[in-house]
Write an enzyme that holds these catalytic residues in place. Structure first.
Site, short mmCIF file in Angstrom:
data_model
loop_
_atom_site.label_atom_id
_atom_site.label_comp_id
_atom_site.label_asym_id
_atom_site.label_seq_id
_atom_site.Cartn_x
_atom_site.Cartn_y
_atom_site.Cartn_z
N VAL A 54 0.86 -1.17 0.00
CA VAL A 54 0.00 0.00 0.00
C VAL A 54 0.91 1.23 0.00
O VAL A 54 1.70 1.41 0.92
CB VAL A 54 -0.89 0.03 1.27
CG1 VAL A 54 -1.84 1.21 1.22
CG2 VAL A 54 -1.66 -1.27 1.42
N THR A 55 0.91 1.96 -1.06
CA THR A 55 0.01 1.87 -2.20
C THR A 55 0.69 1.14 -3.36
O THR A 55 1.91 1.14 -3.47
CB THR A 55 -0.43 3.28 -2.67
OG1 THR A 55 0.73 4.02 -3.09
CG2 THR A 55 -1.11 4.04 -1.56
N VAL B 179 3.06 3.20 -5.62
CA VAL B 179 4.33 3.67 -5.08
C VAL B 179 5.05 2.52 -4.37
O VAL B 179 6.13 2.11 -4.76
CB VAL B 179 4.14 4.87 -4.11
CG1 VAL B 179 5.47 5.29 -3.50
CG2 VAL B 179 3.49 6.04 -4.83
N CYS B 180 4.43 2.00 -3.33
CA CYS B 180 5.11 1.06 -2.44
C CYS B 180 5.26 -0.34 -3.02
O CYS B 180 6.18 -1.06 -2.63
CB CYS B 180 4.35 0.97 -1.12
SG CYS B 180 4.09 2.59 -0.36
N THR B 181 4.40 -0.73 -3.94
CA THR B 181 4.47 -2.07 -4.51
C THR B 181 5.26 -2.09 -5.82
O THR B 181 6.05 -3.00 -6.06
CB THR B 181 3.04 -2.62 -4.78
OG1 THR B 181 2.26 -2.48 -3.60
CG2 THR B 181 3.08 -4.08 -5.20
#
Length: 194
Positions: free
Chosen positions: A113-114, A117-119
């Site tokens: 998440v998110t 961005v994060c994945t």
């Protein structure tokens, strides 16, 4: 031709930035479903003795604390989570990269998440480093449906598989009569709407 499926023996589960603040930014999917799916992945990892890597970003800022349910599901992993201090691509954090390497698994199930961005960035990095990756789309989300769709398309184009939580759990089970399947039946059952 035999399928080259992910199994409990060759797979690690990586959950990125499932934090109170980041989950609050999600508009592309239902937040309660997202959380339930992330918890199911953590429960599956624990039930099947698979490596589980938890990481967070700037817990003391807007991203907020990691979701407290992880402390009950996976107390050791919760306590030892990698707390990144501003590194956007978790793969660029030496402690995170070491945790993935130490897991010793070629196949990674990633949710974050998110997604936009994060994945996306750790997924691209993992693929570049030779891992097979399945991104669990419904255990993550983005601030908009467009952002989520673009992130998922980018990861898929780079070679990641896209899956739902139920798809991953059933792939890991292989057969409901197997030891893995027996352990996953109650976890899958929790995700079935009443």
């Amino acid at each position: 031709m035999a399928l080259n499926l992910f199994t409990p023996e060759n797979t690690a589960v990586v959950l990125i930035d499932h934090q109170a603040g980041t989950v609050g930014w999600v508009r592309s999917t239902d937040r309660d479903e997202l959380k339930a799916n992330a918890f199911a992945l953590a429960k599956a990892a624990k039930a099947l003795d698979m490596p589980l890597i938890l990481t967070t970003s700037l817990e003391e800022h807007a991203q907020g604390q990691i979701l407290p349910e992880f402390a009950e599901i996976a107390p050791d992993e919760y306590a030892n989570r990698i707390r990144r201090q501003g590194v956007v691509n978790a793969w660029d954090d030496p402690a995170f990269a070491a945790a993935v390497k130490d897991a010793g698994r070629r196949d990674l199930v990633i949710a974050g998440v998110t997604n936009d961005v994060c994945t996306v960035y750790p997924t691209l990095s993992a693929l570049q480093d030779g891992h097979r990756v399945q991104v669990v789309a419904d255990a993550g989300g983005s601030p908009s449906r467009l952002a989520d769709d673009l992130a998922l398309r980018r990861m898929e184009k780079a070679g990641a598989g896209l899956a739902s939580t139920n798809m991953i759990l059933t792939e890991l089970a292989g057969s409901w009569t197997s030891p893995s399947g027996q352990k996953l039946i109650p976890i899958v059952g929790e995700l079935i709407p009443a």
